[in-house]
Each structure stands twice: as C-alpha cells, then as structure tokens.
Scaffold this active site. Structure first.
Site, PDB file in Angstrom:
ATOM      1  N   GLY A   1       1.040  -1.113  -0.186  1.00  0.00           N
ATOM      2  CA  GLY A   1      -0.048  -0.012  -0.039  1.00  0.00           C
ATOM      3  C   GLY A   1       0.851   1.363  -0.164  1.00  0.00           C
TER       4      GLY A   1
ATOM      5  CG  ASP B   1     -12.213   3.769   3.649  1.00  0.00           C
ATOM      6  OD1 ASP B   1     -12.736   4.145   2.589  1.00  0.00           O
ATOM      7  OD2 ASP B   1     -10.977   3.322   3.416  1.00  0.00           O
TER       8      ASP B   1
ATOM      9  CD  GLU C   1     -21.356  11.686  35.761  1.00  0.00           C
ATOM     10  OE1 GLU C   1     -21.078  12.854  35.407  1.00  0.00           O
ATOM     11  OE2 GLU C   1     -20.837  10.916  36.243  1.00  0.00           O
TER      12      GLU C   1
END
Length: 534
Positions: free
Chosen positions: A85, A200, A399
């Site tokens: 790549g 992606d 919370e």
C-alpha cells in the site's frame, strides 16, 4: 460488461491479496536481523542487514509509538508478502514459539513525513486495540517499532476480500445478502457503541477468514477511523468515492456517514453495481450529492420490496432522517419479519463480563490496565470522558445510564445498579478511571501474550519468574483502602492460582487463572508452556 466497481480499487494494505515478491530495499522491514523463510522445505535463511546508524537497541524509545518495544524479529519469522500500500507492505509472519501465523503490516517510517501521518498510525493501533475481541473485527495482536518501520501484527485472514466474492458471483441472493449484511451492520454498530466511526466502509475492507463458502467476515483497515463522542462532527473529507456520504462531502458529518456507506454496500450486494456511478471521481461526488439512484431497471424488478425499503432508508441525504445501525438491524428484511433479539450494548456486555469473573481475574485486569500504553488506552480514555459529563473524575450511576442511553442501550436502573456494585471495587458508589478501564477492557487482552507478560511482571517485583504472597500483598497495598478490603485475604487469592501448592504463582499458573473461570484450564496451561514459560 464488468461491474464499474472493479475499476475503483484503492491502494490499501490488504491482508488478503497475495504475492510472492518481497519489498524493494526501501521498504524492506529488516531493521536489524530479518529471518526470511525459504520457499523450499529448508530451514529459514538468516539475512543480516544493519542500518547505517547501527541497529535499534531494545531499550530505545520509538519515535512514532513513543514507547519501548522489543525487536519484532525476536518473536516472529517473516514469510511472503501479502500486499502493498501507500505507506508499506503486509507480510505473513510466524510466531517462533507457537508456530501460529499472523499478518504484519510494516509501515515505512520515512513515508510518515507529517505529524498527521504519525498520529494516524498511533490512532489506528489505538482503535484496533479498543475494538479487540469482536468476532467480526480483525484481531489485534501487538505493535512494534524498529529503526525504519512500525509493525502492526494482526490476525491472518486467508479468504480474500468480500469485494472479490461479489465480483466473482456477480451479485448475492437475497438470503446470502441479508446474512452477510447483518454481520456488516452488527460490526458497525459494535464500533459505534464503543465510540468509533469507521469512515471508509466498503466491500474491500471486509475480508473473509477462510475460503469456506460460509466463512465469517472481518472488518479490516481502520486507518481512517476515529474516536467520536455523541453529536461530534468531523470536517475533513475521507473515504472512497462510491461509498462516501453526502454530508462528508459537505464537511460536516458523524457516525451516520457509516450507515450511508452500508446502504451503498447493500445496493452493490444485490445488484452488482454501485448506486452512484460516473466516469470520474468528481462525477461520482456530484451523483452522491444529488442522491438519485435507480431501483427500476434489472435486477431490481426481482428484488423484494423489503430490501429496497431498507436501502431507501439508509441512503437518505439528511443524516438526521437516516436510520441508525440499530434501527437497520431491526428492519423486517434483516429480521425475517420476526422481532430482532435485543443484544446487549457492547459497553454493557463488557461490564457484565467483568462483574461475573473471579476476584483474582478482576485484580489481574486492574493490574493490566496499569501496564497498557497510552495508545492502547486512548479508546477507553475517550469513552470514560464521554460518560463523565460533569468532569468529576468518576462516573455515577446516573451518568452511566445517561451515557448508555445515548449509545442506544435501554438497560434498566436496577440492572445497572447491580453491575455498579460488582464493578465499584473501592465501594464509594461511583466508578473511577481505573475501575472503568479494568471493567471495559476487552477480554481478548487475556489471550494476548504481550499484555499477559506485562501484567505478570507488574506483580513479580523481583523479576524471578514467580509471584510470592508478599509480592501479591505489595500490589494490593497500593490500592485505596476500600478496594484493598474488597479483595479480602491475600492467601486465599494466591491459593486460587497455586496449583502445585508451593506457595508461589508461576507464569503458567497465572495465565491459566487469567484465561479460565474459577478452575484453571488445562489448555491455557498448555499455551503457556508453548510460549516458553513452563
């Protein structure tokens, strides 16, 4: 005519593409001594290559990872190249001790020319570590840094890309598409629940574990992924042309951009072509922004109304009106008409796992949390901050419930209170950072050799390969009084793991106790022996 998607192949470090050629000298991952297995049955040939400035010493802090790592060549033998790549090369490697094969992405440091490039590598490692333990996310094994490269070691996936299977078949049957797509959306939902947006998503980034027809699918390549908090907007344009959401092109987007990409993937699974097509990248972007796609021509006449309805609800221009990953999983086309079984939120699932384990394992995970690097803790740190809305440094039950509700969980207050009672080690009624990290660490870390070694060393103060009762007591005494009292008698804790009754815990016994339930597992002990600790 070939599907137009075949022409949009991106340059990526694919774990499935295969080539027998090794990298050129510039990309050669030989930082010091590099073992390359020969193609014959002969033993590996040793090739010595010394960097002009001398080999990277094991004690030297890496310039990218910012921490000391061992030499990858001490642990693995490099085999053939799997893919290339933009920033480096992926190799098949073999663990010297166990013989198990993995994939290793070797990223050339000389190509990481900007701070942004270096941050991207650190973030990818953080995200892989954070998501570890899910069946459909590539397993992260560890990371190393040498003089010339950063190495990311991952699970080896040998089945090829989902993209290739789509092209090979032309298109999927609806049943096959539904089964495959459900896995993809479940994986995306897992990421979102843990505060990660992929950014992606495309068929090329889903790889089959094996060549089997029903092989499981794994998400790979988190190089563009990011941590997010609910409501956060991103502004940089990232992704791949056919799959990018319109709000990404408008530079204001969040996790719903992943849902759009999933809608594009489903369209391709059923038809074999992308919904937005043009001869240029800018042309594709124009089509995406218009949002017009065909569902009338062949093969859409033979595709069910349910499938088309799901696509139309995912490919909605407004992210606020687009269905979520959770809503997609409850769509009748994916459930077969029956109500979807409600699965635990990923955070709740981890909390439940921690609550159910023994005191010994809880103590081990607390120690493990203390030994993890900053990049390994980044995901949990961001998640803690998202729950701790008043910035008090602790998470209250209110919370916790509010944060889980934002992530789509409807866990009952009573159930959460029971979990809180088990996880709140110091008994103060709230979760501090260390308690939260220990409780939400992926259980996959218990099977990570590097993490286990560091955790064992945390207790083994004198480094003699065994943990004494005194060393165990020293570790406990570092804890707050409430937490120390919660763990009770140190002698009982040691007895839980001390199988041979010698009053000591060796590494083999420690691994067996950490990777099993109340009773040590023989297979875990066997794995410890294979790792060289027996």
């Amino acid at each position: 005519m070939d599907s137009p998607i075949a022409s949009n192949s991106v340059d990526s470090l694919s774990l499935s593409s295969f080539s027998c050629a090794f990298a050129d000298d510039d990309d050669d991952p030989c930082d010091e001594t590099f073992f390359v297995a020969s193609s014959s049955n002969e033993p590996p040939q040793k090739s010595v290559k010394i960097h002009p400035n001398g080999p990277l010493g094991k004690s030297k802090k890496g310039s990218i990872l910012g921490r000391t790592t061992s030499d990858i060549n001490d642990a693995y033998i490099f085999h053939e190249e799997l893919g290339k790549g933009q920033f480096g090369t992926t190799y098949k490697i073999k663990d010297k001790k166990t013989g198990k094969e993995y994939a290793c992405k070797a990223i050339a440091k000389r190509k990481l020319t900007t701070k942004e490039d270096q941050d991207d590598v650190r973030r990818e490692i953080s995200i892989l570590h954070h998501l570890n333990g899910h069946d459909n996310v590539v397993s992260y094994i560890g990371s190393y840094e040498g003089a010339r490269h950063v190495y990311i070691v991952m699970e080896l996936l040998c089945g090829g890309e989902l993209f290739d299977r789509i092209v090979e078949r032309g298109k999927y049957s609806e049943k096959d598409a539904a089964d495959c797509f459900r896995t993809i959306v479940e994986t995306v939902q897992h990421c979102h629940e843990l505060g990660v947006v992929h950014r992606d998503l495309k068929p090329e980034n889903f790889v089959l574990q094996s060549k089997d027809y029903n092989s499981k699918i794994c998400a790979i390549d988190f190089g563009l992924s990011a941590f997010f908090s609910e409501g956060q907007k991103f502004h940089e344009i990232v992704g791949s042309a056919y799959y990018v959401a319109p709000e990404v092109l408008r530079r204001s987007y969040g996790k719903q951009s992943d849902v759009w990409s999933c809608g594009v993937i489903l369209y391709i699974l059923l038809s074999g072509v992308p919904p937005f097509w043009a001869t240029t990248e800018n042309g594709i972007f124009d089509m995406v922004l218009k949002g017009e796609y065909d569902m009338e021509q062949d093969p859409w006449g033979s595709i069910s109304a349910g499938a088309k309805d799901l696509i139309s609800k995912m490919l909605v221009q407004s992210p606020e009106k687009r269905i979520t990953a959770d809503e997609a999983l409850n769509h009748p086309w994916l459930t077969g008409g029956a109500p979807a079984k409600k699965l635990d939120n990923a955070v709740v699932k981890r909390l439940k796992s921690f609550a159910a384990i023994t005191k010994f394992k809880k103590l081990g995970l607390i120690a493990m949390a203390k030994t993890l690097s900053a990049d390994e803790l980044e995901g949990l740190k961001e998640m803690f901050k998202s729950f701790d809305t008043d910035n008090s440094g602790t998470i209250s039950i209110a919370e916790l419930q509010a944060g889980l509700r934002k992530k789509g969980s409807s866990a009952a207050t009573e159930e959460l209170q029971q979990l809180m009672n088990e996880i709140d080690i110091d008994g103060n009624g709230e979760l501090d950072y260390e308690e939260f990290v220990a409780a939400t660490l992926s259980m996959a870390n218990q099977h990570n050799t590097d993490a286990m070694e560091k955790t064992f060393q945390y207790f083994d103060a004198d480094g003699d390969g065994t943990i004494t009762i005194d060393e165990f007591r020293m570790a406990l005494d570092k804890m707050p009084p409430g937490a120390r009292a919660n763990f009770g008698d140190v002698n009982e804790l040691v007895e839980m793991a001390d199988q041979d009754g010698d009053g000591l815990i060796d590494y083999e016994e420690f691994v067996a106790m950490m990777t099993a339930g109340d009773k040590p597992d023989k297979n875990a002990m066997k794995n410890a022996k294979m790792a060289g600790y027996a």
